[in-house]
Design an enzyme around this catalytic site. Sequence first.
Site, short mmCIF file in Angstrom:
data_model
loop_
_atom_site.label_atom_id
_atom_site.label_comp_id
_atom_site.label_asym_id
_atom_site.label_seq_id
_atom_site.Cartn_x
_atom_site.Cartn_y
_atom_site.Cartn_z
N GLY A 35 0.81 -1.21 0.00
CA GLY A 35 0.00 0.00 0.00
C GLY A 35 0.85 1.25 0.00
N SER A 36 0.17 2.38 -0.15
CA SER A 36 0.88 3.65 -0.31
C SER A 36 1.71 4.01 0.91
CB SER A 36 -0.12 4.77 -0.62
OG SER A 36 -1.06 4.92 0.43
N ASP A 89 3.37 -2.31 8.16
CA ASP A 89 2.26 -2.34 7.22
C ASP A 89 1.36 -1.14 7.50
OD1 ASP A 89 0.63 -3.20 5.19
OD2 ASP A 89 0.22 -5.17 6.06
N GLY A 103 -6.69 -4.37 3.72
CA GLY A 103 -6.98 -5.09 2.49
C GLY A 103 -7.44 -4.23 1.35
N GLY A 105 -5.66 -2.68 -0.58
CA GLY A 105 -4.76 -2.95 -1.69
C GLY A 105 -4.86 -4.36 -2.23
N GLU A 111 -0.76 -10.32 4.06
CA GLU A 111 -0.52 -9.38 5.17
C GLU A 111 -0.90 -10.02 6.51
OE1 GLU A 111 -1.12 -5.09 2.87
OE2 GLU A 111 -2.84 -6.05 3.82
N LYS A 129 -6.86 7.76 9.32
CA LYS A 129 -7.24 6.35 9.45
C LYS A 129 -7.80 5.99 10.83
CE LYS A 129 -5.71 5.34 5.29
NZ LYS A 129 -5.07 6.61 4.89
#
Length: 229
Positions: A35-36, A89, A103, A105, A111, A129
């Site tokens: 992910g970013s 992560d 999830g 991504g 993961e 987030k």
Amino acid sequence: MATTDKNQQDAEKLAAARAAVKFVKDGDVVGLGTGSTTTFAIIELGKRVKDGLQIKAAASSIRTEELAKSLGIEILDLGRLSEIDISIDGADEFTASLDLIKGGGGALFREKIIASLSKNALIITDASKKVKKLGAFTVPVEVIPLAYQYVFDQINKLGGSGVLRTKDEQAFITDNGNLIIDADFGLIDDPAKLANNLNQINGILAHGLFINLTSKVIMSDGTDIIIFE
């Protein structure tokens, strides 16, 4: 305070990534998410490797593996590992009690394996987030294709509604060759109960509720780094 400004979010993601990478030590086996936000951490790890840090890593997706290798990070076969020293992560949502939805991504199964193997599982996020209750973000569910309709129906029986994830007008296919149902359960009062109910459905490889799998959430809020543990 949460922000929707992308430049500010990226600055927060980078700050959280830099804070997390400081926990990595010489000789560690490092689990790398997808992910970013995690991309920032992998790039920062690559800089440390170039400066002499000795690590090996396990990747949660093909694109993470390719990025890590391009930065000189040695990749191990995840399937042969019995433990991981530290993992880094991101998350799509998290609460102060360290319940997560992941999830977005599409790499949630790998993961989750990495998180399960990790002695120290770090999650890095920007301030947007953090939520009081999970569920504004849908719960990704990775499904074996032949069980798609069955799983879809079972999600409905649990009070949710599901949508098949697509990309470029085609069904999104995970690195494991499966489909993803993005399941909307509304705001979730009891994430652990829902996670357990999803665990009982045949045909689900993994779902995006991560319960009791996180050691710390490292959140950047403006210029502040806040750690939840």
